[in-house]
Design an enzyme around this catalytic site. Structure first.
Site, PDB file in Angstrom:
ATOM      1  CE  LYS A  83      10.859  -8.582  -2.230  1.00  0.00           C
ATOM      2  NZ  LYS A  83       9.839  -7.577  -2.603  1.00  0.00           N
ATOM      3  CB  THR A  84       9.096 -13.219  -7.516  1.00  0.00           C
ATOM      4  OG1 THR A  84       8.702 -13.044  -6.154  1.00  0.00           O
ATOM      5  CG2 THR A  84       8.838 -14.645  -7.947  1.00  0.00           C
ATOM      6  CG  ASP A 128       9.133 -14.562  -1.601  1.00  0.00           C
ATOM      7  OD1 ASP A 128       9.757 -13.522  -1.334  1.00  0.00           O
ATOM      8  OD2 ASP A 128       8.015 -14.565  -2.146  1.00  0.00           O
ATOM      9  CB  THR A 177       9.256  -6.886   2.691  1.00  0.00           C
ATOM     10  OG1 THR A 177       8.927  -7.787   3.758  1.00  0.00           O
ATOM     11  CG2 THR A 177       8.547  -7.331   1.426  1.00  0.00           C
ATOM     12  NE  ARG A 236       2.184  -8.413  -7.025  1.00  0.00           N
ATOM     13  CZ  ARG A 236       3.109  -8.890  -6.211  1.00  0.00           C
ATOM     14  NH1 ARG A 236       3.327  -8.315  -5.053  1.00  0.00           N
ATOM     15  NH2 ARG A 236       3.816  -9.947  -6.549  1.00  0.00           N
TER      16      ARG A 236
END
Ligand SMILES: Nc1ncnc2c1ncn2[C@@H]1O[C@H](COP(=O)(O)OP(=O)(O)OP(=O)(O)O)[C@@H](O)[C@H]1O
Length: 356
Positions: A83-84, A128, A177, A236
């Site tokens: 997302k980032t 965020d 999320t 990640r």
């Protein structure tokens, strides 16, 4: 406890345990710094998520052709899926600068008003964890997103008055999320919502091979495949495991990231072939061997593995349920047939029939 607060506690527990294990999806600041070098810089470099990528590409191209800021974009999905990265790509594709903040960082509506009133035309504001914004800030955001205006409150108490301040057009990219926790009026102000899903193993392989190129480490295809299959569908985690395999190869191997090196390294870190770590396996083993596959209550199960119930519930369980290893029933947790198979144990005849 309100639903929001319960979720915040859950996120804190998950964050706390992110540091303890290689296969938790959260990241601390140190890890984010290591990740920076591996972030894709444009949509073409962004692996997988074909649907979101196509849709976003249209939104951005159309906005660029019109010479206007695009609609606000909401990105939802579990941690570590990009997302980032996508927020950064959106700004880069628009040739705009990116301002970054988050729901928990904004304590008061005034903090958000200060950020909004300093935005320049066309800037992208990345918010965020937008589901963790305080209610008064949320209300301020509605107006800013819809009318490009903030009402700056001057004075206090009965004498206070609101002075409207016009804002230049800008684009909010919100990340969450938990899209379900966003109030409908906030969700409605996003012209485009993209939901990120877990990645397939072959997509993670591509992420890994790209990262290895950037890190200048020799990663064999079979090793990439092995690491990908233990990465829980999350880039990640894949990149994190890659760094640990590189350590192993440099210290105990000959520097090459071979299949044998990947297996040996991930054994050292106790990440098994399905990406389960020590806590996950302890929960599974207790469920199968001490409680005969369940059903067993969460608290009893947690005591058996020496953990808090909320740790078992929020840190270990979601992945075990997603993998079809554990089921949640009104009478407690049950081991599903795949759990016995994974532990190399023979399932009792009735295993699995208890579920549902
Ligand atoms: N599609 C992708 N292709 C290549 N690398 C990716 C992709 N998605 C994520 N990554 C890598 O995974 C790491 C984590 O991504 P990112 O920080 O964007 O996740 P996130 O969804 O914002 O997580 P969080 O919610 O915890 O902030 C980054 O190093 C990023 O480069």
């Amino acid at each position: 406890m309100s639903e929001r607060h319960a979720h915040e506690d859950e996120e804190l527990v998950t964050e706390r345990f992110a540091a303890d294990s290689l296969v938790r999806p959260g990241a601390d600041d140190l890890e984010r710094a290591a990740e920076a070098a591996l972030r894709p810089r444009n949509l073409d470099e962004f692996v997988g998520q074909r649907v979101v990528r196509d849709q976003l590409s249209l939104v951005l191209q159309a906005a660029k052709a019109r010479g206007r800021a695009p609609d606000h974009v909401l990105l939802s999905g579990p941690p570590g899926l990009g997302k980032t990265t996508l927020a950064m790509i959106i700004a880069a594709e628009l040739g705009a600068s990116l301002r970054v903040t988050s729901g928990p960082a904004i304590q008061h509506a005034g903090d958000l008003a200060a950020v909004l009133s300093s935005l320049e035309e066309g800037e992208v504001l990345f918010l965020d964890e937008i589901h963790r914004l305080a209610r008064p800030a949320e209300e301020l955001l509605y107006v800013a997103m819809e009318d490009f205006r903030v009402d700056v409150v001057v004075g206090k108490g009965a004498g206070a008055s609101a002075i409207p301040l016009a804002l230049p057009p800008f684009t909010v990219v919100g990340a969450t999320t938990r899209a379900g926790l966003l109030p409908a009026p906030l969700r409605d102000r996003f012209g485009f919502t993209g939901h990120l899903d877990f990645y397939a193993d072959d997509e993670l392989e591509r992420v890994l091979l790209r990262s290895a190129r950037l890190l200048d480490v020799p990663l064999e295809h079979r090793a990439a495949h092995e690491i990908a299959s233990r990465s829980r569908g999350t880039p990640r985690i894949a990149n994190r495991l890659l760094r640990r395999v590189r350590d192993w190869a440099e210290v105990r191997g000959d520097g090459r990231l071979t299949l044998a090196a990947a297996r040996a390294a991930l054994d050292v870190y106790e990440v098994d072939v399905r990406g389960l770590d020590r806590l996950d396996r302890a929960v599974l083993t207790a469920l199968c061997t001490r409680f005969g596959g369940g059903p067993v209550g969460l608290t009893t199960l947690a005591v058996a593995v020496g953990e808090e119930p909320e740790t078992v519930e929020t840190v270990a369980e979601p992945f075990l349920v997603r993998e079809g290893l554990v089921g949640r029933t009104p009478r407690g947790r049950v081991a599903l047939p795949a759990a016995w198979a994974h532990l190399g144990l023979e399932a009792p005849r009735e295993a699995g029939t208890l579920f549902g």
